[in-house]
Scaffold this active site. Structure first.
Site, PDB file in Angstrom:
ATOM      1  N   ASN A   1       6.158  -0.483   7.526  1.00  0.00           N
ATOM      2  CA  ASN A   1       6.172   0.949   7.824  1.00  0.00           C
ATOM      3  C   ASN A   1       5.420   1.211   9.122  1.00  0.00           C
ATOM      4  O   ASN A   1       4.926   0.285   9.760  1.00  0.00           O
ATOM      5  CB  ASN A   1       5.572   1.747   6.655  1.00  0.00           C
ATOM      6  CG  ASN A   1       4.152   1.303   6.362  1.00  0.00           C
ATOM      7  OD1 ASN A   1       3.265   1.463   7.179  1.00  0.00           O
ATOM      8  ND2 ASN A   1       3.945   0.722   5.187  1.00  0.00           N
TER       9      ASN A   1
ATOM     10  N   LYS B   1      16.450 -18.372   6.471  1.00  0.00           N
ATOM     11  CA  LYS B   1      16.964 -17.119   7.007  1.00  0.00           C
ATOM     12  C   LYS B   1      18.340 -16.803   6.403  1.00  0.00           C
ATOM     13  O   LYS B   1      19.222 -17.673   6.373  1.00  0.00           O
ATOM     14  CB  LYS B   1      17.077 -17.229   8.535  1.00  0.00           C
ATOM     15  CG  LYS B   1      17.488 -15.946   9.178  1.00  0.00           C
ATOM     16  CD  LYS B   1      17.638 -16.096  10.680  1.00  0.00           C
ATOM     17  CE  LYS B   1      18.313 -14.841  11.218  1.00  0.00           C
ATOM     18  NZ  LYS B   1      18.767 -14.975  12.577  1.00  0.00           N
TER      19      LYS B   1
ATOM     20  N   PRO C   1       1.747  -3.957  -7.059  1.00  0.00           N
ATOM     21  CA  PRO C   1       0.593  -3.410  -7.802  1.00  0.00           C
ATOM     22  C   PRO C   1      -0.023  -2.257  -7.031  1.00  0.00           C
ATOM     23  O   PRO C   1       0.017  -2.234  -5.795  1.00  0.00           O
ATOM     24  CB  PRO C   1      -0.375  -4.596  -7.870  1.00  0.00           C
ATOM     25  CG  PRO C   1       0.039  -5.531  -6.791  1.00  0.00           C
ATOM     26  CD  PRO C   1       1.514  -5.322  -6.578  1.00  0.00           C
ATOM     27  N   ASP C   2      -0.569  -1.290  -7.758  1.00  0.00           N
ATOM     28  CA  ASP C   2      -1.239  -0.160  -7.115  1.00  0.00           C
ATOM     29  C   ASP C   2      -2.717  -0.531  -6.935  1.00  0.00           C
ATOM     30  O   ASP C   2      -3.478  -0.583  -7.909  1.00  0.00           O
ATOM     31  CB  ASP C   2      -1.083   1.100  -7.987  1.00  0.00           C
ATOM     32  CG  ASP C   2      -1.564   2.344  -7.265  1.00  0.00           C
ATOM     33  OD1 ASP C   2      -2.594   2.269  -6.562  1.00  0.00           O
ATOM     34  OD2 ASP C   2      -0.917   3.403  -7.401  1.00  0.00           O
TER      35      ASP C   2
ATOM     36  N   PHE D   1      -5.787   8.186   0.037  1.00  0.00           N
ATOM     37  CA  PHE D   1      -5.148   8.913   1.145  1.00  0.00           C
ATOM     38  C   PHE D   1      -3.730   9.294   0.743  1.00  0.00           C
ATOM     39  O   PHE D   1      -3.091   8.594  -0.041  1.00  0.00           O
ATOM     40  CB  PHE D   1      -5.125   8.057   2.422  1.00  0.00           C
ATOM     41  CG  PHE D   1      -6.380   8.235   3.237  1.00  0.00           C
ATOM     42  CD1 PHE D   1      -7.588   7.726   2.775  1.00  0.00           C
ATOM     43  CD2 PHE D   1      -6.355   8.949   4.422  1.00  0.00           C
ATOM     44  CE1 PHE D   1      -8.752   7.923   3.492  1.00  0.00           C
ATOM     45  CE2 PHE D   1      -7.527   9.154   5.146  1.00  0.00           C
ATOM     46  CZ  PHE D   1      -8.723   8.640   4.680  1.00  0.00           C
TER      47      PHE D   1
ATOM     48  N   LYS E   1      -1.783  12.961  -7.098  1.00  0.00           N
ATOM     49  CA  LYS E   1      -2.293  11.593  -6.909  1.00  0.00           C
ATOM     50  C   LYS E   1      -3.727  11.455  -7.398  1.00  0.00           C
ATOM     51  O   LYS E   1      -4.103  10.463  -8.008  1.00  0.00           O
ATOM     52  CB  LYS E   1      -2.270  11.235  -5.414  1.00  0.00           C
ATOM     53  CG  LYS E   1      -0.956  10.605  -5.003  1.00  0.00           C
ATOM     54  CD  LYS E   1      -0.914  10.258  -3.548  1.00  0.00           C
ATOM     55  CE  LYS E   1       0.519  10.485  -3.107  1.00  0.00           C
ATOM     56  NZ  LYS E   1       0.821   9.957  -1.812  1.00  0.00           N
TER      57      LYS E   1
HETATM   58  O1  C5P Z   1       0.691   5.984  -4.827  1.00  0.00           O
HETATM   59  P1  C5P Z   1       0.761   6.602  -3.472  1.00  0.00           P
HETATM   60  O2  C5P Z   1       1.334   5.687  -2.443  1.00  0.00           O
HETATM   61  O3  C5P Z   1       1.450   7.906  -3.496  1.00  0.00           O
HETATM   62  O4  C5P Z   1      -0.774   6.919  -3.064  1.00  0.00           O
HETATM   63  C1  C5P Z   1      -1.336   6.692  -1.813  1.00  0.00           C
HETATM   64  C2  C5P Z   1      -2.739   6.164  -1.946  1.00  0.00           C
HETATM   65  O5  C5P Z   1      -2.741   5.024  -2.825  1.00  0.00           O
HETATM   66  C3  C5P Z   1      -3.322   5.639  -0.657  1.00  0.00           C
HETATM   67  O6  C5P Z   1      -4.709   5.776  -0.732  1.00  0.00           O
HETATM   68  C4  C5P Z   1      -2.915   4.172  -0.680  1.00  0.00           C
HETATM   69  O7  C5P Z   1      -3.774   3.376   0.130  1.00  0.00           O
HETATM   70  C5  C5P Z   1      -3.035   3.815  -2.133  1.00  0.00           C
HETATM   71  N1  C5P Z   1      -2.076   2.809  -2.602  1.00  0.00           N
HETATM   72  C6  C5P Z   1      -2.542   1.589  -3.042  1.00  0.00           C
HETATM   73  N2  C5P Z   1      -1.656   0.654  -3.533  1.00  0.00           N
HETATM   74  C7  C5P Z   1      -0.347   0.908  -3.601  1.00  0.00           C
HETATM   75  C8  C5P Z   1       0.141   2.155  -3.164  1.00  0.00           C
HETATM   76  C9  C5P Z   1      -0.749   3.085  -2.668  1.00  0.00           C
HETATM   77  O8  C5P Z   1      -3.750   1.345  -2.956  1.00  0.00           O
HETATM   78  N3  C5P Z   1       0.474  -0.009  -4.068  1.00  0.00           N
END
Ligand code: C5P
Length: 403
Positions: free
Chosen positions: A210, A292, A309-310, A333, A347
């Protein structure tokens, strides 16, 4: 925004080949708004001329304590009384020894003894001279006396040798001088930051990423260091320089994918504050191809995505209560194209964190500017459009009050 506005700096130069970099340092300090008054030792004038320094600073250069252009003929008193700091770059081994003993046999050393402002020195010398027990003794004594040592660094030296003793680069010295003047609200605190984009491989040459530049996360890292914190920066692919690296107070780990960022971050949660600034990819490719992927006529490959993973959610799960406060204090953020306030609030609740910061406006990616909306239990607060470093400093002060 200039970070040294209204600051008066006496810039001392002693005799060393690194003095060829001091004009550049003077220029950087002036660019940040400082007024610079140069004082040179006799030896310094063998390496750089007073004419150069005068032309760059717009101020007369002082080279002798017997200068009758100062009304009461007491340059050593006059100059130090009006200064916010004395900065000496380069500082030779000889001058370090003199300063550590309180000797005062020329204008610069007399000025240091007579000063009532902080003294910052950037040592520069051959590695043998730096490693000599006498110089190390001087360094220890100066440190003990409250003098701030900037460097030296290790690397290639003018004498052809490689080792410890190189003067820090002008930009590093200027960065540390700016840091010196910032409010020290995070001394003794550990700050963990994720920054930049992630890159999810499709095959060995392609991937999904991105537009995150990493600038906001790196600005927060710099502001946290300026406030006195120890910083751990987990950076996705971006080629920004590590802020205040020469202080040794920042550890940077470079990662590529969201999974790598997750592992590196979760291994470092023993901290007081966590800023999740990275734009983490929500999905990765289930099975990236080992070779490739070749074009197959007009057809397109099928790709299966898996959720990443979040990181923020998982760090938030590790939070414990320390002195009645959540630790680490987690700051998320939100970069949204619509309904920032609603999405940011959602969030905050979904991730179970105490603070979320929204990037206002669509033009923040890659820009040096941003404007923020900070939301926590007490409500929301806008931080007006400014350079990311300026915003980061304000955010650090807000968070420092919470922990
Ligand atoms: O879940 P979302 O992308 O909407 O939330 C954004 C926030 O979550 C940002 O602080 C981003 O750094 C964090 N984030 C994360 N891991 C992910 C997705 C988002 O730490 N997989």
């Amino acid at each position: 925004m200039q970070s040294l506005l209204n600051k008066k700096i006496v810039l001392g130069i002693s005799g060393g080949i690194a003095a060829y970099k001091t004009p550049e340092l003077a220029r950087l300090l002036i660019q940040e708004g400082a007024s610079v008054q140069v004082v040179m030792t006799e030896a310094a004038q063998q390496f750089v001329t007073s004419v150069t320094m005068q032309a760059l600073t717009g101020n007369p250069v002082f080279t002798s304590q017997w200068d009758n252009s100062i009304s009461n003929n007491m340059a050593h008193i006059e100059l130090s009384r009006s200064a916010d700091i004395i900065l000496i770059a380069p500082t030779s081994a000889d001058l370090m020894a003199k300063l550590s003993l309180g000797l005062a046999d020329d204008l610069l050393s007399t000025l240091c003894l007579a000063r009532d402002c902080p003294l910052l020195i950037a040592p520069a010398m051959n590695k043998q001279m730096w490693e000599h027990a006498a110089t190390q003794r001087s360094a220890d004594r100066l440190h003990h006396d409250g003098v701030t040592l900037l460097g030296p660094a290790s690397g290639f030296q003018a004498c052809g040798e490689v080792g410890m003793g190189r003067m820090l680069e002008p930009a590093e010295i200027s960065e540390q001088v700016i840091a010196f003047f910032q409010k020290k609200s995070l001394v003794g605190k550990k700050v963990l930051i994720t920054a930049g984009p992630t890159f999810e491989a499709i095959d060995p040459v392609r991937g999904i990423t991105n537009h995150s530049s990493g600038k906001m996360g790196f600005a927060i890292a710099r502001a946290a260091l300026e406030a006195g914190a120890q910083v751990r920066l987990i950076a996705g692919p971006c080629d920004l320089p590590t802020p205040l690296e020469a202080t040794g107070k920042i550890i940077r780990t470079n990662v590529v994918s969201a999974k790598e960022m997750h592992a590196a971050t979760l291994a470092a949660t023993n901290c007081d504050v966590f800023f999740a600034v990275a734009a983490v990819a929500d999905w990765g490719i289930a099975k990236p191809a080992k070779e490739k992927i070749k074009r197959q006529g007009d057809g397109s490959p099928n790709m299966e995505f898996v959720a990443n993973p979040d990181i923020l959610l998982d760090v938030a799960k590790t939070v414990k209560t320390k002195n009645g406060k959540p630790s680490p204090y987690c700051v998320g953020f939100a970069a949204e194209s619509t309904n920032l306030e609603t999405h940011a609030d959602e969030k905050l609740k979904r991730k179970g964190i105490p603070m979320i910061v929204g990037n206002i406006g669509p033009d923040t990616f890659g820009s040096d500017f941003n404007q923020l909306l900070v939301m926590d239990a007490s409500g929301s607060k806008k931080i007006a459009k400014a350079e990311k470093l300026h915003l980061a400093r304000q955010l650090i002060q807000l968070v420092a009050k919470k922990i």
